[in-house]
Design a protein around this motif. Structure first.
Motif, mmCIF file in Angstrom:
data_model
loop_
_atom_site.group_PDB
_atom_site.id
_atom_site.type_symbol
_atom_site.label_atom_id
_atom_site.label_comp_id
_atom_site.label_asym_id
_atom_site.label_seq_id
_atom_site.Cartn_x
_atom_site.Cartn_y
_atom_site.Cartn_z
ATOM 1 N N LEU A 1 172.447 56.986 -3.225
ATOM 2 C CA LEU A 1 173.193 57.742 -2.228
ATOM 3 C C LEU A 1 174.572 57.139 -2.018
ATOM 4 O O LEU A 1 174.734 55.915 -2.022
ATOM 5 C CB LEU A 1 172.464 57.734 -0.879
ATOM 6 N N ARG A 2 175.549 58.023 -1.810
ATOM 7 C CA ARG A 2 176.901 57.641 -1.405
ATOM 8 C C ARG A 2 177.287 58.511 -0.221
ATOM 9 O O ARG A 2 177.144 59.744 -0.277
ATOM 10 C CB ARG A 2 177.900 57.842 -2.550
ATOM 11 N N ALA A 3 177.790 57.874 0.850
ATOM 12 C CA ALA A 3 178.149 58.606 2.060
ATOM 13 C C ALA A 3 179.506 58.149 2.556
ATOM 14 O O ALA A 3 179.851 56.967 2.470
ATOM 15 C CB ALA A 3 177.103 58.385 3.152
ATOM 16 N N GLU A 4 180.271 59.096 3.098
ATOM 17 C CA GLU A 4 181.587 58.731 3.612
ATOM 18 C C GLU A 4 181.472 58.019 4.959
ATOM 19 O O GLU A 4 180.577 58.270 5.750
ATOM 20 C CB GLU A 4 182.485 59.963 3.752
ATOM 21 N N THR A 5 182.406 57.119 5.216
ATOM 22 C CA THR A 5 182.566 56.489 6.516
ATOM 23 C C THR A 5 184.047 56.201 6.696
ATOM 24 O O THR A 5 184.847 56.363 5.775
ATOM 25 C CB THR A 5 181.733 55.201 6.629
ATOM 26 N N SER A 6 184.435 55.795 7.900
ATOM 27 C CA SER A 6 185.823 55.402 8.121
ATOM 28 C C SER A 6 186.040 53.980 7.619
ATOM 29 O O SER A 6 185.083 53.243 7.360
ATOM 30 C CB SER A 6 186.164 55.490 9.610
ATOM 31 N N ARG A 7 187.300 53.589 7.488
ATOM 32 C CA ARG A 7 187.598 52.216 7.070
ATOM 33 C C ARG A 7 187.416 51.226 8.209
ATOM 34 O O ARG A 7 187.113 50.053 7.978
ATOM 35 C CB ARG A 7 189.037 52.122 6.554
ATOM 36 N N TYR A 8 187.606 51.682 9.444
ATOM 37 C CA TYR A 8 187.594 50.735 10.563
ATOM 38 C C TYR A 8 186.201 50.526 11.146
ATOM 39 O O TYR A 8 185.964 49.565 11.874
ATOM 40 C CB TYR A 8 188.590 51.153 11.648
ATOM 41 N N GLU A 9 185.270 51.405 10.844
ATOM 42 C CA GLU A 9 183.873 51.238 11.241
ATOM 43 C C GLU A 9 182.989 51.668 10.076
ATOM 44 O O GLU A 9 183.393 52.497 9.261
ATOM 45 C CB GLU A 9 183.531 52.076 12.482
ATOM 46 N N THR A 10 181.778 51.139 10.038
ATOM 47 C CA THR A 10 180.830 51.533 8.993
ATOM 48 C C THR A 10 179.692 52.307 9.623
ATOM 49 O O THR A 10 178.889 51.753 10.381
ATOM 50 C CB THR A 10 180.275 50.308 8.250
ATOM 51 N N PHE A 11 179.648 53.592 9.326
ATOM 52 C CA PHE A 11 178.568 54.450 9.802
ATOM 53 C C PHE A 11 177.590 54.665 8.656
ATOM 54 O O PHE A 11 177.961 55.171 7.600
ATOM 55 C CB PHE A 11 179.121 55.794 10.283
ATOM 56 N N ALA A 12 176.343 54.262 8.859
ATOM 57 C CA ALA A 12 175.312 54.403 7.828
ATOM 58 C C ALA A 12 174.048 54.925 8.495
ATOM 59 O O ALA A 12 173.458 54.244 9.339
ATOM 60 C CB ALA A 12 175.049 53.066 7.139
ATOM 61 N N GLU A 13 173.646 56.118 8.117
ATOM 62 C CA GLU A 13 172.488 56.739 8.764
ATOM 63 C C GLU A 13 171.193 56.072 8.315
ATOM 64 O O GLU A 13 170.905 55.980 7.123
ATOM 65 C CB GLU A 13 172.447 58.232 8.443
ATOM 66 N N ARG A 14 170.421 55.639 9.291
ATOM 67 C CA ARG A 14 169.148 54.979 9.010
ATOM 68 C C ARG A 14 168.142 55.940 8.397
ATOM 69 O O ARG A 14 167.434 55.619 7.441
ATOM 70 C CB ARG A 14 168.607 54.398 10.330
ATOM 71 N N GLY A 15 168.097 57.161 8.927
ATOM 72 C CA GLY A 15 167.041 58.081 8.524
ATOM 73 C C GLY A 15 167.200 58.689 7.159
ATOM 74 O O GLY A 15 166.260 59.300 6.639
ATOM 75 N N VAL A 16 168.364 58.533 6.526
ATOM 76 C CA VAL A 16 168.582 59.203 5.250
ATOM 77 C C VAL A 16 167.722 58.611 4.134
ATOM 78 O O VAL A 16 167.492 59.267 3.113
ATOM 79 C CB VAL A 16 170.082 59.150 4.877
ATOM 80 N N VAL A 17 167.232 57.404 4.312
ATOM 81 C CA VAL A 17 166.407 56.794 3.269
ATOM 82 C C VAL A 17 164.908 56.986 3.513
ATOM 83 O O VAL A 17 164.098 56.773 2.601
ATOM 84 C CB VAL A 17 166.711 55.287 3.142
ATOM 85 N N ALA A 18 164.519 57.389 4.719
ATOM 86 C CA ALA A 18 163.100 57.421 5.069
ATOM 87 C C ALA A 18 162.289 58.448 4.276
ATOM 88 O O ALA A 18 161.217 58.114 3.748
ATOM 89 C CB ALA A 18 162.932 57.648 6.572
#
Length: 743
Positions: free
Chosen positions: A310-327
């Motif tokens: 998986l590859r997901a976009e986030t901003s450079r100043y914060e890292t947003f990574a969804e926990r549920g996307v791997v479940a």
């Protein structure tokens, strides 16, 4: 102990706040101040509220080299223009109590850097909204611009990926009799709730009151306390009504700090309302994804391996990574060998945020499309394929499922949808110019729970007030928690009032993630049970009461009347009991904290869709949909239908319409309005139906609920995509599905 009668829970009640909303009496943040109407929260908003309008950057990356505010400041009614040139330095301390992410949250007006197109670079305060808007248009900003990177497909990932593995997926894939490899892409989606984000900020002797659109009143309180370096106890946040949110009001966004700063700088209450356009970069969104699936199976369709990249976009100043996307890839199907990598890709964009069904809906499109592709490859019915891979336990944790009625969802759904009438051959069914296809997909979402508190008061007139600092962004929290309280107290719903949306009330968790009923509902039941037991103890110990000397466990309350379970004629009302004992009221505090479970807890569903695709134009129309859900006990069937059918509408949008178009030259969002960012309208919505299988989950919480608001969206888009394949024989792996992809 005799069970307390349940009369309200399970009844299809209309919303208790519905009349306020349809008559315009419900006051939202942007409605303040409103003539002759008390403000929400009971705190008077003084006259003299002024307006703030944010000036957004017109570049996607670079630095501000100059700001000319002279033309704006020359206008009548302009109070002040704030930018990084004259803004006070704010502490921006750590905020462990909110939804902060790794990195550094955006610090408004603290430096000259531009991180994304639309970033706030100034704010104008004026005595009228029109003056503020005009002045904002006159602020001239010069930049030293750089080319932003905003395309997920062209940008490199950052840091080490999150990984998961069991078995040896690569070896199993190499030896699998059947191997498939697919890449799915999902466009960015925006929440687009009806209510715009709005804040009214008022300072009084160092104390701040905020009327705000929020799903969690503690979030803006904690954020502003950290940003301004003041105690959280000095801030009150009030939000009794929320006009939709779907996740983007869960955290505090920069405009809230701007409103508070503006109010402090001009010494007057300030109202700031984001425009519809500003919602596309002023608050979060569902990020875009690339999701590669490699799967292996035997000839009978039993999975031997799956690899997820998986590859997901986030901003450079914060890292947003969804926990549920791997479940879902880890636990949904029996798969002995699994490998996952999840990488975030920093872009010059604002930070994403959870959106309904966060992570799970993204994963479901990839996983459920891949399962459908495997079914087509092997010539196996899609439901039968899923049945063959139904696990006995959660293979990601080796824990048993608390409840899992997914097989029942398949069976009921197939029967009610008429799945047996389906010709399995793609492109085999026509209705005039329309190719007709049916598809299905599995839905899953974890059962989240969190500690909460609630205060309950029973007055001598037999009415009750229940209070908790939860929110209601639309699912009907006012109503469903009133139902729980009414049954626990033995009162009619009309005699119970529920208050929420105020940091002065007992603490409650985020209103999101389908956790409110399990968490706050269990807390409300606890407080109401305690109060009812107080009243029973008072009655059985009162020599003047008809219930004197009766064992407390033999007394129940129904319709506001305490009576012996097996002798309904022997009893008295709350009013009689409290009046005789000269009590103005009884009060109790409820609380509930979930315990660590030894089971795996999820809600499930099976979603079925029929589509028509114009054979010449590639136009897709959803003709009917059915969702069958295992969500534990259903407290309010009418509200449940509202959630399920509304989610199907939202899923149609994700599958066929919704996507953000970005001009990668400067990072500008081209379709930042509801004319060009398409969402479903009445003409797009077909016959919809939801069914809920019977069953409680008593391991999850005392109410036996598992959460409904998220799972009902999760399987919708893949069910539609699978139906499109069945109709046309063409597999579309990108969302939304466009007519061009089908021509």
């Amino acid at each position: 102990m005799s069970p307390q009668p349940q009369a309200a829970a399970g009844a299809p009640l209309s919303r208790v706040d519905g009349r306020l909303k349809v008559t315009g009496q419900a006051r939202y943040a942007a409605d303040l101040p409103h003539a002759r109407t008390p403000s929400p929260g009971g705190v008077p908003v003084p006259e003299g509220v002024v307006h703030a309008v944010v000036v957004d950057s017109s570049i996607g990356r670079g630095r501000i080299t100059g700001i000319d505010t002279s033309a704006a400041e020359a206008l009548t009614g302009i109070l002040k223009v704030i930018s990084h040139r004259n803004a006070p330095t704010l502490p921006y301390g750590p905020n462990p109590g909110s939804l902060n992410l790794p990195g550094e949250r955006l610090r408004v007006f603290q430096d000259d850097r531009v991180r994304f197109h639309g970033q706030p670079v100034a704010v104008v305060m004026a005595t009228t909204l029109e003056a503020a808007q005009h002045a904002a248009s006159l602020v001239k900003v010069d930049y030293d611009s750089e080319t932003p990177v905003t395309d997920l497909s062209d940008a490199p990932a950052a840091g080490e990926p999150r990984t998961y593995a069991r078995g040896d997926a690569e070896a199993a894939l190499r030896s699998a009799p059947v191997r498939l490899e697919m890449t799915y892409r999902l466009a960015r989606n925006h929440h687009n709730a009806m209510e715009l984000h709005a804040t009214v900020a008022q300072w009084d002797d160092g104390r701040l009151t905020l009327w705000d659109k929020t799903q969690w009143v503690a979030s803006p309180r904690d954020e502003l306390a950290a940003n301004f370096g003041i105690p959280a106890e000095s801030i009150r946040v009030i939000s009794p009504f929320v006009g939709g949110a779907f996740g983007n009001s869960a955290r505090a966004w920069p405009h809230i700090t701007i409103a508070a700063l503006a109010a402090r700088e001009v010494g007057r209450p300030v109202k700031l309302v984001l425009t519809r356009r500003q919602l596309y970069f002023g608050v979060g969104y569902r990020p875009s994804y690339e999701y590669k699936v490699r799967l292996g199976s035997d000839r009978g369709g039993r999975l031997t391996a799956m690899a997820h990249d998986l590859r997901a976009e986030t901003s450079r100043y914060e890292t947003f990574a969804e926990r549920g996307v791997v479940a879902p890839g880890q636990m949904l199907y029996t798969t002995p060998n699994v490998a996952q990598t999840f990488r975030t890709v920093p872009l010059d964009v604002n930070t994403p945020t959870p959106m309904r069904g966060p992570g799970y809906s993204t994963a479901a499109f990839a996983v459920e499309s891949a399962m459908d592709e495997l079914a087509a490859e092997l010539g196996i019915d899609p439901i039968e394929l899923r049945q063959r891979n139904e696990p006995e336990n959660d293979q990601s944790s080796n824990r048993p499922f608390s409840t899992r009625r997914l097989r029942e969802c398949y069976t009921v759904g197939a029967r009610e949808f008429g799945w047996n009438r389906r010709n399995p051959t793609p492109r085999s069914t026509r209705d005039g110019d329309w190719l007709v296809g049916t598809g299905m997909a599995t839905a899953v979402y974890d059962t989240l729970r969190a500690p909460a508190q609630a205060r309950v008061r029973l007055d001598a007139d037999g009415s009750a007030l229940v209070e908790s600092a939860t929110s209601d962004m639309g699912p009907g929290t006012y109503t469903s928690l009133t139902q729980v309280a009414a049954d626990s107290l033995g009162l009619a719903v009309r005699n119970v009032t529920f208050r929420l949306g105020d940091t002065n009330l007992p603490t409650a968790p985020l209103h999101g993630g389908s956790l409110t009923m399990a968490s706050v509902g269990s807390t409300v039941q606890d407080g109401c049970d305690k109060l009812r037991q107080q009243a029973i103890a008072l009655a059985v110990g009162d020599s003047r009461s008809p219930l004197y000397g009766v064992a407390t466990e033999d007394v129940v309350v129904r319709g506001g009347r305490l009576h012996v379970t097996n002798d309904p004629a022997r009893g008295e009302t709350y009013r009689q009991l409290l009046t005789r004992n000269e009590r103005t009221h009884l009060e109790a505090m409820g609380s509930w904290t979930p315990t660590q479970s030894r089971s795996s807890m999820y809600a499930y569903g099976a979603v079925f869709a029929e589509v028509g695709v114009d054979a010449r134009l590639g136009l897709v129309r959803v003709r009917r949909m059915l969702g069958v859900f295992d969500a534990g006990r259903i407290i309010s069937p009418k509200l449940a239908d509202s959630q399920a059918l509304g989610a199907m509408v939202g899923g149609i949008g994700s599958a066929l319409l919704e996507h953000t178009v970005t001009d990668h030259r400067d990072g500008r969002i081209v379709n930042a309005d509801l004319a060009d960012y398409l969402v479903p309208v009445n003409a797009d919505v077909p016959e919809l139906k939801a069914i809920y299988v019977d069953g409680r989950d008593d391991e999850a919480d005392p109410l036996g609920v598992k959460g409904l608001g998220e799972v009902v969206l999760v399987g919708v888009a893949p069910a539609i995509a699978n139906a499109v394949f069945h109709a046309t024989g063409r597999r579309v792996r990108d969302l939304p599905i466009s007519a061009e992809a089908l021509l």
